[in-house]
Structure formats: C-alpha cells, structure tokens
Design a protein around this motif. Structure first.
Motif, PDB file in Angstrom:
ATOM      1  N   UNK A 346       0.823  -1.215   0.000  1.00 29.39           N
ATOM      2  CA  UNK A 346       0.000   0.000   0.000  1.00 29.39           C
ATOM      3  C   UNK A 346       0.854   1.262   0.000  1.00 29.39           C
ATOM      4  N   UNK A 347       1.939   1.212   0.753  1.00 30.83           N
ATOM      5  CA  UNK A 347       2.793   2.406   0.834  1.00 30.83           C
ATOM      6  C   UNK A 347       3.477   2.696  -0.494  1.00 30.83           C
ATOM      7  N   UNK A 365       7.408 -10.874  -4.910  1.00 35.17           N
ATOM      8  CA  UNK A 365       7.765  -9.810  -3.965  1.00 35.17           C
ATOM      9  C   UNK A 365       7.591 -10.290  -2.524  1.00 35.17           C
ATOM     10  N   UNK A 366       6.530 -11.053  -2.265  1.00 36.55           N
ATOM     11  CA  UNK A 366       6.310 -11.586  -0.908  1.00 36.55           C
ATOM     12  C   UNK A 366       7.398 -12.589  -0.547  1.00 36.55           C
ATOM     13  N   UNK A 381      15.395  -0.941   4.662  1.00 31.51           N
ATOM     14  CA  UNK A 381      15.999  -1.450   3.432  1.00 31.51           C
ATOM     15  C   UNK A 381      15.086  -2.463   2.756  1.00 31.51           C
ATOM     16  N   UNK A 382      14.413  -3.297   3.563  1.00 29.11           N
ATOM     17  CA  UNK A 382      13.466  -4.260   2.999  1.00 29.11           C
ATOM     18  C   UNK A 382      12.385  -3.530   2.219  1.00 29.11           C
ATOM     19  N   UNK A 383      11.813  -2.504   2.822  1.00 31.48           N
ATOM     20  CA  UNK A 383      10.741  -1.759   2.159  1.00 31.48           C
ATOM     21  C   UNK A 383      11.239  -1.137   0.857  1.00 31.48           C
ATOM     22  N   UNK A 384      12.413  -0.550   0.901  1.00 29.33           N
ATOM     23  CA  UNK A 384      12.986   0.089  -0.287  1.00 29.33           C
ATOM     24  C   UNK A 384      13.171  -0.919  -1.411  1.00 29.33           C
ATOM     25  N   UNK A 387       9.683  -2.757  -2.599  1.00 31.25           N
ATOM     26  CA  UNK A 387       8.829  -1.850  -3.364  1.00 31.25           C
ATOM     27  C   UNK A 387       9.355  -1.678  -4.787  1.00 31.25           C
ATOM     28  N   UNK A 388      10.652  -1.457  -4.902  1.00 30.45           N
ATOM     29  CA  UNK A 388      11.236  -1.259  -6.236  1.00 30.45           C
ATOM     30  C   UNK A 388      11.084  -2.525  -7.082  1.00 30.45           C
TER      31      UNK A 388
END
Length: 594
Positions: A346-347, A365-366, A381-384, A387-388
């Motif tokens: 979502x973010x 991605x999961x 870092x995980x989120x970055x 997401x990419x």
C-alpha cells in the motif's frame, strides 16, 4: 521408448491397494463432484460387465533408505479419482467429501427382483420398501455373508424365488471381480513428462497447471504430512474468500479445527482484499521463498526425494523437502508477515487490487520479503528493495510470459549477487534512459487500462496523494477506493463523431480520474468548448466544474494529472504523444522515489 504399460486389475485388488496405501489418493485433490446417480450408473455398468474406462497411476520413484536398502514408491492416482472415490463410497461404504467440503455417505440400493434398473440411490422410500436391499456396501465389502443377506431378504419377501434371489446376490457380489484398466506410467519418467501427462489428461475444459500436479502430490502424501499441508493451503484460501468457511471446517473436520495448524491460519477469515492468493499463489510464495527455485516440476522431484547431484532418490531428501515446504507455508501464513507485506504494498501506492494485474509480481515480492526478513535486513531497506522490485516487475511485465523460467533465473541471481546488486543490474540493462524516454512512452500507447505502466501511473498518483482532475480536496486515491469516473480528456462521443475507433478513443493517455458529477457536467463537449467553460467557472467562482479558485491552481492540477499545457489547442494525436511523455516522466520519478 514406451512411457506406460496397460494392465487389468479387479476392483477387489484396486480397493485393497487403496486400503493398504499402495495407491495414494489425494484426500482433497478435488472434492467429490459426481452426484449420487453417477455412482449408481457406475455400479450398474460394472454389474452388467460394461467397460468403465481406465484409471492412470504413476509410481513415485523408488527411494534409497539410510541403511542403503530401497523403498518402493507409492502409486499416485493421476486420473480417475472420481471413479475410485465412487467405488470406495459404494463398495467400501466410506463417506466422501462433497463440493461443500462436507462428509456424506452415498448408499446404492439393489432390487434383486428387478428385470431392469436394479440399482437406485437409496432414499427413505426405498429403505421402507422390502423389495430393496438398501445398501450394497456390506455385501461387497464382506461385512455380511451372502447367506445372511438371502435369508433376511426372503423373510421380508416370502413370495420371492429363493434360487433366483441367490443367483442375483451372487451376481451382485461378482462386481468386486470386475476388471478395470489401469495405465501405469513408468516410474523412471522424468517429472516434467509426468506433469505434462497429468495436465493433458485432466483438462476436460479446465485449465490445469503443473501447480495442480504439485497439489496432487502433496495431498497424496501421508508419510511426511503432505496431506496436512494440503489442508492448510486449501482451508487458508477458502477462509480468505469466505470467513464463514470456518464453520464448515469445525463441523466437518473437527480434528483439524482443534489442531495447531488451524490456529496458524484461522486469522485470515478477517483477511484483506488487496492480496488474495489462491493455492497456486500460496505454493509459489512458499516454494520460491524456502527453495529459491521457480519450476514447480523441481518441487515434485524434491518431494519425491530427488538428489539432483547424484541422480537418485533418497528418503531423507523427501523428508527434508516436506519440512522445508512446511516452513515456507507457515511463514506465508504468518499474520504478521502477511499484514506487514500488505502495508508495504500500500505504501508503494497500490492501494487497491484493481491496481495489481500481476499476481506473480506480488507472489515473488512476498517471497523476497520473507527472504530478506530471514537475512535480518533492516526494515527500511526491505521496504525500499521490495517496493522497487514490485514496481519494476509490474511495470515491465516481468512475469507475464514464461514466469517459472524468469522466477528461476531471478532467484538464482539474487542468491549469487544479493537483491540490491541484482536490481541495480536490471535497472542498468532494462530501466535505462532509453526505456524511460522511448520504451515506456511506447508502452503507454495502449487502450488497456490493466497494462502495467498505466497501473504504475495510478499508483504514483496514489503514493503522491495527488488531486483528481479538476479537484482540490478529492484525491485520486479517494476515487479508486470509492466511486469515481474515468474521464476521456478528449470526450469519447466527440471522437466517435470524428470516426475514431474504440481502441483509439480509449487510449490510456486519454484517461483521467474525475469526480462523477464533474464528469457528467463536462459531457461530450469538445476540449476547446469545455475548457473555456472551466476557465469562466473559475473567474466567476460558480464552482460548477471545479472547486479550484485560480488559474494557477488549475495549471498545477493539470500538471499533477500530466495534462499538457494548452492541450485543448492540440490535435488528438499530438495531445496523446505529449501526455504519454509526461506520464512516463511521472512513473520514472515515482520508481526512483521508492
């Protein structure tokens, strides 16, 4: 070289194999979909000696035990489950799992005095009628002697011919000696070949995949708990789509309902609509996460104990593979993992499943998210990185073709180089300047509002909290979550009058999200006409078309929605070209902001 052999076996032998576990029937490979009348017809065909088709089995490769001895692999039922299940219901008397996942008994009644149609599905009227033997299974499975059946029947029907009744009961008993053809696939066939055979013979109007074969393999295993894993997968997916399904589990599988495995999945009954994995998706996540592989045929081989290095099958590899798969599934089912991953999605701007056209992009991605979490990578870092990766794969349609091969290659590269380095490599090779200025602009030349680039454009607007076209307080994200219209900047009927085709006036570069009332007021006017009215609306502050109160605010709103300056003065073709470039630029900034 022949890939199979054909044999004839009596029903008695087949049922003995099932009872001993020689043939492994997946417990819930598919619920029993035959109705009771089809079971009756099968019994009637066997009674009269008519052919009932073949069943197809594949013997799992033999496995080498730790002491060096060999363990014979079980036969897996590849095709014919419905017929075999019908026989276990009518002959053995076992209950079956129906399409509603409820256990039910199918009783077939027999009338030994009938000259035609001696079999019928048992009902209350038949049970009360003495000319019927209400259930044939005790006779066929040997729990009651034929002489006792004869005596009981004659006591209820004293006028019946004793010899004729005895003859008919003997004929009924002979059903168990009827032959059924069995096609046995060679045990040394490679997994890919067996999978292909499974898919082809099971199609019957339903598109099956190698994941379906994996599920059959898992469900048929009892030695390593595969059948329990299959339940977890199946019930998780059902609960995600229907929270009330927990009542069905409690009523019909109370043992599982009371188990620790149920505790791990029950929370999903209050799950999220953003990511609703089916059983193939769940398998994909778990398998890719723990095994770092992409091809499901390799998973079947591993669960069969395949030692790829030495080309043999070992029981310890099979045991380890089932345990690894369990680890992967439990991580996938973990509520914290699932919910944090969805927060991440979502973010990135993907606030609705309407924006997620590629389920495999989510699945991979999961899986990557779970791998990074295991590696103790920082949450930031995980989120970055995730997401990419998610946006890159959706934007480029990375998993739209031969997804298994691409996933296999990606996971190997990630294992060797690390995700950050591999992602940089992809960016240099595929997301270079040429992609952003030419390739992506060309991809936006499309009429599909489900295309990856268009969905990423909308996600960018959501992430940036941008206002909808001609709006101030109403955001794009609001219209996607609630009721909003897709407005044609150059109105559809206006273009139709100029002989533009559907694929031309429905170009995604002609779409903007807009409030419904504003869209209705704009109607089918030409851009030149409605834009003059919008400008007058702002000057007079009448707020018929917009709540924006200045031309500067209007220009800013157009910029946010990638509307070219003075668009209403452009030809339709020039407008589309200009807007595609602006949209591509927004998507580029969005990607590198993640």
């Amino acid at each position: 070289m022949a890939k199979y052999s054909v044999h004839q076996y009596s029903i008695e032998i087949l049922l003995a194999w099932i009872k001993s576990g020689e043939i492994a029937i997946p417990e819930i490979q598919r619920p029993f979909v035959w109705n009771a009348s089809k079971v009756r017809d099968l019994i009637d065909s066997l009674y009269h000696g008519y052919p009932v088709g073949f069943i197809i089995t594949w013997r799992n490769p033999d496995q080498r035990l730790k002491d060096g001895s060999m363990s014979s692999g079980k036969r897996i039922l590849i095709d014919g489950q419905q017929r075999i299940t019908a026989l276990t219901a009518a002959v053995v008397g076992q209950s079956v799992l129906n399409k509603d996942y409820k256990h039910t008994k199918i009783k077939i009644a027999y009338n030994p005095q009938a000259t035609e149609n001696p079999f019928e599905v048992c009902n209350t009227a038949i049970e009360r009628n003495p000319i019927w033997i209400s259930d044939i299974s005790p006779i066929l499975n040997g729990t009651i002697k034929p002489s006792e059946v004869r005596k009981t029947y004659l006591a209820k029907n004293p006028s019946a011919d004793e010899d004729a009744i005895e003859e008919k009961i003997t004929a009924l008993q002979a059903i168990t000696q009827r032959q059924i053809g069995v096609i046995e696939l060679n045990h040394d066939l490679d997994i890919d070949t067996v999978t292909e055979i499974f898919i082809r013979i099971n199609q019957k109007g339903v598109v099956l995949s190698n994941a379906d074969f994996v599920m059959s393999k898992i469900a048929s295993d009892q030695q390593y708990g595969g059948n329990q894993l299959r339940k977890m997968i199946d019930y998780f997916c059902h609960l995600l789509n229907d929270g009330s399904f927990q009542n069905t589990i409690e009523e019909n599988d109370n043992e599982f309902f009371q188990s620790a495995d149920y505790q791990k999945i029950k929370w999903i009954s209050k799950g999220d609509n953003l990511y609703k994995p089916n059983y193939i998706d769940v398998l994909r996540v778990a398998y890719t996460y723990v095994f770092g592989r992409g091809k499901f045929s390799d998973l079947v081989a591993l669960l069969s104990g395949r030692d790829f290095d030495n080309r043999r099958h070992l029981t310890e590899i099979a045991a380890q593979s089932y345990q690894k798969l369990r680890t992967g599934l439990e991580a996938c089912f973990n509520q914290t993992n699932y919910e944090r991953f969805l927060v991440l999605v979502r973010s990135a701007g993907f606030i609705s499943n309407k924006l997620l056209s590629s389920q495999n992009s989510l699945n991979v991605a999961y899986a990557i998210y779970l791998q990074l979490k295991d590696a103790n990578v920082s949450e930031i870092e995980i989120q970055h990185l995730v997401k990419k990766w998610l946006v890159m794969s959706i934007l480029t349609g990375r998993y739209s073709g031969s997804s298994e091969s691409v996933i296999e290659r990606d996971m190997k590269q990630i294992a060797e180089k690390g995700l950050s380095e591999y992602l940089q490599q992809i960016e240099l090779a595929e997301l270079n300047n040429g992609f952003w200025t030419h390739g992506l602009v060309n991809q936006l030349d499309s009429s599909s509002n489900l295309s990856g680039p268009y969905l990423c454009y909308l996600a960018a607007q959501c992430k940036n909290q941008e206002a909808a076209f001609l709006s101030n307080s109403v955001k794009v994200i609001d219209l996607l979550q609630h009721r909003g219209d897709e407005h044609h900047v150059f109105p559809k009927n206006h273009l139709i009058q100029q002989n533009y085709k559907r694929s031309e006036y429905n170009q995604i570069a002609n779409f903007v999200l807009i409030e419904q009332q504003i869209n209705i007021r704009l109607g089918d006017k030409s851009p030149q006409l409605y834009w003059q009215e919008v400008l007058q609306d702002i000057e007079q502050q009448s707020k018929k078309y917009t709540e924006l109160n200045s031309k500067e605010k209007l220009a800013e709103n157009c910029q946010l929605n990638c509307i070219p300056e003075n668009f209403y003065m452009l030809s339709y073709e020039d407008f589309l070209k200009a807007r595609r470039k602006l949209m591509a630029n927004k998507i580029q900034k969005f990607y590198f902001s993640l």
